[in-house]
Design an enzyme around this catalytic site. Structure first.
Site, PDB file in Angstrom:
ATOM      1  N   ASP A  64       5.821   2.657   2.989  1.00  9.07           N
ATOM      2  CA  ASP A  64       5.518   3.448   1.772  1.00  9.07           C
ATOM      3  C   ASP A  64       6.795   4.145   1.290  1.00  9.07           C
ATOM      4  OD1 ASP A  64       2.123   4.231   1.957  1.00  9.07           O
ATOM      5  OD2 ASP A  64       3.155   3.373   3.660  1.00  9.07           O
ATOM      6  N   THR A  98      -2.664   1.904   2.500  1.00  9.68           N
ATOM      7  CA  THR A  98      -1.869   2.197   3.709  1.00  9.68           C
ATOM      8  C   THR A  98      -2.722   2.143   4.980  1.00  9.68           C
ATOM      9  OG1 THR A  98      -0.413   3.580   2.397  1.00  9.68           O
ATOM     10  CG2 THR A  98      -0.309   3.891   4.767  1.00  9.68           C
TER      11      THR A  98
HETATM   12 MG    MG Z   1       0.056   4.539  -1.530  1.00  9.12          MG
END
Ligand code: MG
Ligand code: AMP
Ligand code: MG
Length: 366
Positions: free
Chosen positions: A50, A122
């Protein structure tokens, strides 16, 4: 290449190129094996993928478009040195072959806000559900989600021999590219919702739609891909957990093919720089029959969801897309928002090509 491409087409073209780079970065993090997981909040993770993907996307776009506002999901140190190979300054030639829709041609830097979710899904990424992961770059103009990129780094990962990853992009008024459009089956109702952020209300809203099947998967981007590829009829999420970077790109692409994304009051979201990040009105996205799905939601669930700040009116010069179907209209018509098209007089004569993209169940001129 279209001569003298507009700002929006240049941003979109750069976003496609940068999403390819970000996607490589994300795959490399997994290959190296150390995900560097950080807990940002309850049920809210961040990984090195990320962080690195956001550094790549935001730094690259900022270099190319220094006067355009860019908001990324992750809070990172602005002083950080970005590795040179994270900067992508190329433009995607395929995007630039297309002509910018008329209503976007005069867009200026200050009209644009770019919403970046460097890695959507995620939780699923950390659990190995790799096809749920997408990179989202949404482009809003005067508060309206108008264009976007949804990149799926592990598309085909279970089909060795086929190319890994794909990039889907679109513009309202131009269409969406990089996938096969399919319509969902007509003999049943399939609803998708969150896999890792569910609660009683989320489940109750899904069940109120009387689905024959429920598909629980990760990521707002991934769920909208299921919609445009005809695998599901509706994405129903009665929760305040989704943010503007989750919905901007998917919304633009969905609307570009005639679908609809609104809150639970039928309001299209506002993507201006000063709006709150959370979509506290929930998320309801459909390829057709938006009003019917809105009408299925029980009053107490709707009441629990805020009314979103609506997207400001944008002069789409007669281009009709869905969105903004409001609940009152749905209720007046037994939950069905009727077709209505509002082309300008000059558009009436030549609206054939844009009307090809108009859904037949939802009205609304953006
Ligand atoms: Mg995200
Ligand atoms: P999901 O469908 O659960 O993958 O959620 C779609 C997007 O919204 C993902 O980026 C999630 O991280 C985000 N999201 C949804 N609900 C929450 C929540 N309760 N807390 C944090 N993020 C959430
Ligand atoms: Mg996300």
């Amino acid at each position: 290449m279209a001569s003298n491409p507009s700002l929006v087409m240049r941003i979109l073209s750069a976003s496609v190129a940068v999403s390819n780079r970000a996607s490589n970065i994300i795959r490399n993090v997994l290959t190296k094996g150390d995900l560097g997981i950080v807990e940002k909040g309850k049920n809210d993770l961040q990984t090195e993928a990320d962080r690195s993907a956001q550094r790549c996307i935001v730094a690259s776009l900022h270099k190319q478009f220094p006067n355009v506002a860019i908001f990324g999901e992750e809070q990172l140190d602005p002083q950080e040195t970005i590795p040179k190979d994270f900067i992508e300054l190329n433009f995607d030639e395929e995007v630039l072959k297309h002509t910018c829709p008329e209503y976007l041609k005069d867009t200026k830097d200050e009209d644009v806000v770019i919403w970046v979710d460097p890695l959507d899904g995620t939780a699923e990424f950390t659990q190995g559900f790799l096809d749920h992961v997408t990179v989202l770059i949404g482009i809003s103009v005067k508060g309206n989600a108008v264009a976007g990129v949804v990149h799926q780094p592990w598309f085909n990962f279970e089909k060795p021999g086929l190319p890994l990853g794909r990039c889907i992009w679109g513009v309202i008024g131009l269409g969406a590219f990089g996938f096969e459009r399919e319509t969902p089956p007509s003999n049943k109702v399939i609803v998708t919702t969150s896999r890792s952020h569910s609660d009683r209300m989320v489940t109750e809203a899904v069940e109120a739609c009387n689905p024959d099947e429920v598909v629980r998967v990760g990521g707002a981007g991934h769920k909208v891909l299921l919609l445009i590829e005809g695998k599901v009829h509706a994405y129903v999420f009665a929760s305040k957990g989704c943010k503007k970077w989750d919905t901007c790109a998917p919304e633009a692409i969905l609307h570009a093919v005639g679908g609809t994304l609104t809150d639970f009051h039928g309001i299209r979201m506002n993507y201006s720089a000063d709006v709150q990040r959370k979509n506290t009105g929930g998320v309801l996205a459909t390829v057709a029959d938006h009003g019917k799905f809105l009408g299925c939601i029980p009053e107490h669930i709707r009441d629990a969801m805020d009314k979103s700040s609506p997207a400001p009116e944008l002069d789409f010069k007669g281009i009709v897309v869905c969105g903004g179907a409001d609940l009152e209209k749905a209720k007046q018509n037994n939950g069905q928002v009727s077709a209505a098209k509002n082309p300008s007089p000059e558009e009436n004569a030549e609206s054939k090509s844009s009307s090809d993209k108009v859904p037949n169940d939802v009205n609304t001129k953006l």
